[in-house]
Design a protein around this motif. Sequence first.
Motif, short mmCIF file in Angstrom:
data_model
loop_
_atom_site.label_atom_id
_atom_site.label_comp_id
_atom_site.label_asym_id
_atom_site.label_seq_id
_atom_site.Cartn_x
_atom_site.Cartn_y
_atom_site.Cartn_z
N UNK A 186 14.32 6.72 17.59
CA UNK A 186 12.48 7.04 17.17
C UNK A 186 12.11 6.27 16.57
N UNK A 187 12.61 5.65 15.97
CA UNK A 187 11.87 4.56 13.91
C UNK A 187 11.34 4.34 14.88
N UNK A 188 9.46 4.19 13.69
CA UNK A 188 8.20 3.02 14.36
C UNK A 188 8.38 1.95 13.54
N UNK A 189 9.52 1.69 13.03
CA UNK A 189 9.62 0.48 12.10
C UNK A 189 8.82 0.47 10.75
N UNK A 190 9.07 0.29 10.11
CA UNK A 190 8.93 0.25 8.27
C UNK A 190 6.84 0.67 8.24
N UNK A 191 6.70 1.31 7.88
CA UNK A 191 5.77 1.74 7.66
C UNK A 191 4.87 1.20 6.21
N UNK A 192 5.82 1.18 5.27
CA UNK A 192 5.78 1.32 3.91
C UNK A 192 6.64 -0.21 3.18
N UNK A 193 6.24 -0.76 2.47
CA UNK A 193 6.86 -1.93 1.60
C UNK A 193 6.48 -1.47 0.46
N UNK A 194 7.23 -1.65 -0.35
CA UNK A 194 6.71 -1.34 -1.92
C UNK A 194 7.64 -2.57 -3.29
N UNK A 195 6.78 -3.33 -3.71
CA UNK A 195 7.41 -3.94 -4.41
C UNK A 195 6.63 -4.50 -5.95
N UNK A 196 6.43 -4.89 -6.50
CA UNK A 196 7.02 -4.96 -8.11
C UNK A 196 4.98 -5.34 -7.92
N UNK A 197 4.47 -6.26 -6.90
CA UNK A 197 3.13 -6.93 -7.98
C UNK A 197 1.86 -6.43 -6.28
N UNK A 198 3.05 -5.68 -5.66
CA UNK A 198 2.08 -4.92 -4.34
C UNK A 198 2.24 -4.18 -3.63
N UNK A 199 1.87 -3.42 -2.40
CA UNK A 199 2.12 -2.40 -1.49
C UNK A 199 1.82 -2.91 -0.16
#
Length: 140
Positions: free
Chosen positions: A55-68
């Motif tokens: 039942x996963x709805x997909x990515x909610x947060x993607x964290x990178x060095x320069x942005x979220x």
Amino acid sequence: MAAIYSLYIINKSGGLIFYKDYGSAGRMDTNDSLRVASLWHSMHAISQQLSPVMGCSGIELLQADTFDLHCFQSLTGTKFFVVCEPGTQHMEGLLKLIYELYTDYVLKNPFYEMEMPIRCELFDINLSHAVQKDRVALLS
């Protein structure tokens, strides 16, 4: 100051229906914003299928060095995502507010056609107020 770099709204087919740049350093042209939206739609769909959680709805947060990148998907499949400074808090609430504005000013507009680009002045005005209000709240 925590800043929102940009806002995207993607329809359930993966088409970019709204894009707003909030003065990020590296402005993107129209083609680049379309590519980002298409790439995010694909990554989101793949993550739903590959997730070990049922039942996963997909990515909610993607964290990178320069942005979220924070994402909210409505029950209809429309995706709302913001690109913001790393570590910015409370973006889920802002995304839900943006969804409410979308339902109030876009979906209830008799001249709006589903899945088409959003061109609604009241939505733009209220969106600007919501983002400005959020920026002020983040400073407090």
